[in-house]
Design a protein around this motif. Structure first.
Motif, PDB file in Angstrom:
ATOM      1  N   GLN A 118      27.886   0.918  29.820  1.00  0.00           N
ATOM      2  CA  GLN A 118      27.718   2.058  30.721  1.00  0.00           C
ATOM      3  C   GLN A 118      26.484   1.882  31.607  1.00  0.00           C
ATOM      4  O   GLN A 118      26.525   2.117  32.819  1.00  0.00           O
ATOM      5  CB  GLN A 118      27.597   3.345  29.914  1.00  0.00           C
ATOM      6  CG  GLN A 118      27.478   4.614  30.764  1.00  0.00           C
ATOM      7  CD  GLN A 118      28.758   4.948  31.498  1.00  0.00           C
ATOM      8  OE1 GLN A 118      29.840   4.925  30.917  1.00  0.00           O
ATOM      9  NE2 GLN A 118      28.664   5.248  32.783  1.00  0.00           N
ATOM     10  N   LEU A 145      33.719   8.083  24.384  1.00  0.00           N
ATOM     11  CA  LEU A 145      33.986   6.872  23.618  1.00  0.00           C
ATOM     12  C   LEU A 145      35.047   7.127  22.559  1.00  0.00           C
ATOM     13  O   LEU A 145      35.911   6.272  22.311  1.00  0.00           O
ATOM     14  CB  LEU A 145      32.684   6.385  22.977  1.00  0.00           C
ATOM     15  CG  LEU A 145      32.736   5.055  22.242  1.00  0.00           C
ATOM     16  CD1 LEU A 145      33.196   3.935  23.162  1.00  0.00           C
ATOM     17  CD2 LEU A 145      31.373   4.725  21.639  1.00  0.00           C
ATOM     18  N   PRO A 164      29.019  -0.261  23.932  1.00  0.00           N
ATOM     19  CA  PRO A 164      29.482   0.631  24.998  1.00  0.00           C
ATOM     20  C   PRO A 164      28.340   1.246  25.806  1.00  0.00           C
ATOM     21  O   PRO A 164      28.491   1.473  27.010  1.00  0.00           O
ATOM     22  CB  PRO A 164      30.263   1.715  24.236  1.00  0.00           C
ATOM     23  CG  PRO A 164      30.614   1.096  22.929  1.00  0.00           C
ATOM     24  CD  PRO A 164      29.468   0.197  22.599  1.00  0.00           C
ATOM     25  N   LEU A 213      35.261  -3.313  27.607  1.00  0.00           N
ATOM     26  CA  LEU A 213      34.188  -2.552  28.249  1.00  0.00           C
ATOM     27  C   LEU A 213      33.786  -3.152  29.592  1.00  0.00           C
ATOM     28  O   LEU A 213      32.729  -2.831  30.120  1.00  0.00           O
ATOM     29  CB  LEU A 213      32.974  -2.506  27.313  1.00  0.00           C
ATOM     30  CG  LEU A 213      33.223  -1.847  25.952  1.00  0.00           C
ATOM     31  CD1 LEU A 213      32.048  -2.104  25.013  1.00  0.00           C
ATOM     32  CD2 LEU A 213      33.474  -0.351  26.108  1.00  0.00           C
ATOM     33  N   VAL A 240      35.230   4.033  29.548  1.00  0.00           N
ATOM     34  CA  VAL A 240      33.887   3.555  29.205  1.00  0.00           C
ATOM     35  C   VAL A 240      33.844   2.075  29.561  1.00  0.00           C
ATOM     36  O   VAL A 240      34.597   1.286  28.992  1.00  0.00           O
ATOM     37  CB  VAL A 240      33.573   3.759  27.712  1.00  0.00           C
ATOM     38  CG1 VAL A 240      32.217   3.134  27.368  1.00  0.00           C
ATOM     39  CG2 VAL A 240      33.579   5.244  27.353  1.00  0.00           C
ATOM     40  N   TRP A 299      38.801   2.117  20.186  1.00  0.00           N
ATOM     41  CA  TRP A 299      38.734   0.658  20.273  1.00  0.00           C
ATOM     42  C   TRP A 299      40.131   0.063  20.164  1.00  0.00           C
ATOM     43  O   TRP A 299      40.973   0.570  19.433  1.00  0.00           O
ATOM     44  CB  TRP A 299      37.854   0.091  19.155  1.00  0.00           C
ATOM     45  CG  TRP A 299      36.406   0.366  19.386  1.00  0.00           C
ATOM     46  CD1 TRP A 299      35.671   1.378  18.852  1.00  0.00           C
ATOM     47  CD2 TRP A 299      35.517  -0.351  20.244  1.00  0.00           C
ATOM     48  NE1 TRP A 299      34.379   1.329  19.319  1.00  0.00           N
ATOM     49  CE2 TRP A 299      34.251   0.275  20.163  1.00  0.00           C
ATOM     50  CE3 TRP A 299      35.665  -1.470  21.048  1.00  0.00           C
ATOM     51  CZ2 TRP A 299      33.139  -0.174  20.876  1.00  0.00           C
ATOM     52  CZ3 TRP A 299      34.552  -1.926  21.759  1.00  0.00           C
ATOM     53  CH2 TRP A 299      33.314  -1.281  21.665  1.00  0.00           C
TER      54      TRP A 299
END
Length: 527
Positions: A503, A521, A499, A196, A47, A526
């Motif tokens: 994306q 995700l 996120p 990310l 992601v 994380w």
């Protein structure tokens, strides 16, 4: 300011209904015009999604082992150290070396990638994992992709990845002017953004509740909760090591309550008051307003002092001037009309005062080699003046002083036709308010998912000819009520949105359903 003025409170119930209609409109009418992200079934998910994966069935692939190292030359050593710390924190301790790569090693290289896009990177998966990029930011992005893979499994199939972002600016804004965020908390958000493959953190450093920098030229304006010079260096160094550019914002000439509390003689005073004044953010304890009087030469001296002190302290390319929510009803401030005609000519209107200020302040910013940025709404009332074309416009509201999605102000394409780079800061759905009346208007993550970064708050999509001027977007965290949520309580709603934004801005959502995205995700988790 774009963090939703308190004047919105009286409209909250009515606007909540409008937001529901707006969301329905968006879901039905906004088309996502990206190609499907590359399906990479043989690789762990990431992601955001990667752009291009080419498997090589003739290559055995890479396995991270107990003897694996990260091998990088001196130009990449800092990225290697951060990557090693990230893997170690993920339960996969690894050392670094500067020469002599061998099978099982992760190799970081600065070099050409054959991808003509900034921040691109190339990963070759053989018996080694070789990450190549022609910029430090691209190299960081490559390591974060590898980190997401290796957190899921240590064996990767052979092949190559070529990856690059669709948009140049991707990140987060934090309203630390209203709610102070500790240094370690800010660093954790930098870490989230880097994971990310984002590249920008805007820090809104002053507002009604505080001025968060330690000033030596005007120590009286510094709030008790602030970032010392050492704190600031720590944040800036940490951000740089993760490829995150800090965009500082000291909001002027409005939202200056914390500054003007020590300079009440510089407050802009209306010729007539209204019942709303007592409840608006133009008033704080003691009756000191938050708008500086731009007809007073001393106001420019104070602002010049602040800019000359702090602009050089930030190494990034940008400085955000604010310029939002100064005046909507100029009849209450006849002194601005007089100043405009005397300063800019007989055809000037009061709204030219804010444009004149922005251009004056932009000259100071540019003298330090920086590019100025500003919110769009301050320029809606201009007459004979225009903001400098190099100024980056962060477009959040189309209403010329009303509710953000209502018409009346300048449209996004008016800015791009004038040559302005523009960032889509659409009130709906990029904003998240931690409390206050505006919290009822927060767009849910599902609405952010069906949004298109090319569609602005007024529903306009930029023409394709102006696409190159669209910088990207951020998730904007506004702390209208700084007591509503603690910093730790803000993390969950922020991580629900960040996120999705990543994306959108890297490869687009394409054919991925929101449910599938949530599964991805969860797999990535994380750090």
């Amino acid at each position: 300011m774009p963090g939703y003025s308190q004047r919105f409170g009286r409209h909250a119930r009515r606007v909540a209904a409008c937001l529901t209609l707006t969301a329905s409109w968006a879901i039905v009418h906004i088309s996502i015009a990206h190609a499907n992200p590359v399906a990479a079934q043989q690789l762990p998910v990431t992601v955001p999604s990667i752009q291009r994966w080419t498997p090589d069935t003739g290559t055995a692939g890479f396995t991270l082992g107990t003897e694996s190292r990260i091998v990088a030359d001196g130009n990449s050593s800092e990225v290697a150290q951060r990557f090693a710390a990230d893997l170690t924190r993920a339960g996969k301790p690894i050392s670094t070396a500067d020469t002599g790569d061998r099978p099982g090693d992760i190799v970081l290289r600065r070099g050409e990638t054959a991808i003509p896009v900034a921040e691109s990177y190339h990963i070759a998966i053989t018996d080694r994992l070789t990450i190549t990029a022609d910029s430090p930011a691209g190299l960081v992005h490559g390591t974060q992709t590898a980190l997401q893979w290796l957190r899921q499994r240590i064996a990767l199939p052979g092949g190559t990845v070529e990856d690059w972002p669709d948009y140049a600016e991707r990140g987060l804004m934090l309203d630390t002017g209203r709610e102070f965020f500790p240094v370690d908390w800010v660093k954790a958000r930098i870490r989230d953004a880097a994971y990310l493959r984002m590249n920008m953190l805007q820090l809104h450093l002053s507002d009604t509740q505080g001025f968060r920098l330690a000033s030596t030229t005007h120590p009286e304006i510094t709030s008790p909760e602030h970032y010392s010079a050492a704190d600031l260096r720590e944040i800036l160094d940490y951000a740089r090591s993760y490829g995150i550019e800090i965009v500082p914002e000291i909001d002027m000439p409005s939202h200056m309550n914390a500054i003007l509390a020590e300079h009440p003689e510089l407050v802009l005073r209306p010729a007539r008051t209204t019942a709303q004044d007592a409840a608006s953010d133009n008033t704080i304890a003691g009756g000191v307003g938050g708008k500086i009087d731009l007809t007073n030469p001393a106001a420019y001296q104070l602002i010049s002092d602040i800019l000359h002190e702090f602009v050089p302290q930030f190494p990034g390319r940008y400085w955000h001037l604010g310029c939002d929510e100064y005046v909507s009803d100029y009849t209450r401030y006849p002194q601005l009309s007089d100043y405009a005609t005397k300063t800019f000519g007989p055809d000037a209107v009061p709204g030219d005062v804010i444009v004149g200020f922005a251009n004056w302040a932009a000259d100071i910013v540019e003298s330090f080699g920086k590019t100025p940025r500003a919110w769009n709404d301050g320029f809606d009332h201009a007459g004979v003046l225009s903001p400098k074309p190099e100024l980056v416009v962060q477009y959040w509201s189309s209403s010329a002083g009303g509710l953000p999605w209502f018409p009346g102000g300048r449209t996004p394409d008016e800015y791009t036709r004038a040559g302005h780079p523009i960032l889509n800061a659409a009130f709906t759905p990029t904003y998240f308010a931690t409390g206050g009346a505006a919290a009822a208007l927060n767009a849910p993550p599902e609405l952010l998912w069906v949004w298109d970064p090319r569609v602005f708050v007024n529903g306009q999509r930029l023409p394709e000819s102006d696409r190159s001027l669209l910088r990207g977007s951020l998730v904007f965290v506004w702390c209208d009520d700084p007591t509503a949520l603690t910093p730790e309580q803000i993390v969950t709603p922020l991580r629900a949105r960040l996120p999705i934004m990543a994306q959108h801005l890297w490869t687009g959502t394409g054919g991925i359903s929101y449910a599938e995205f949530l599964t991805r995700l969860a797999n990535v988790s994380w750090p």
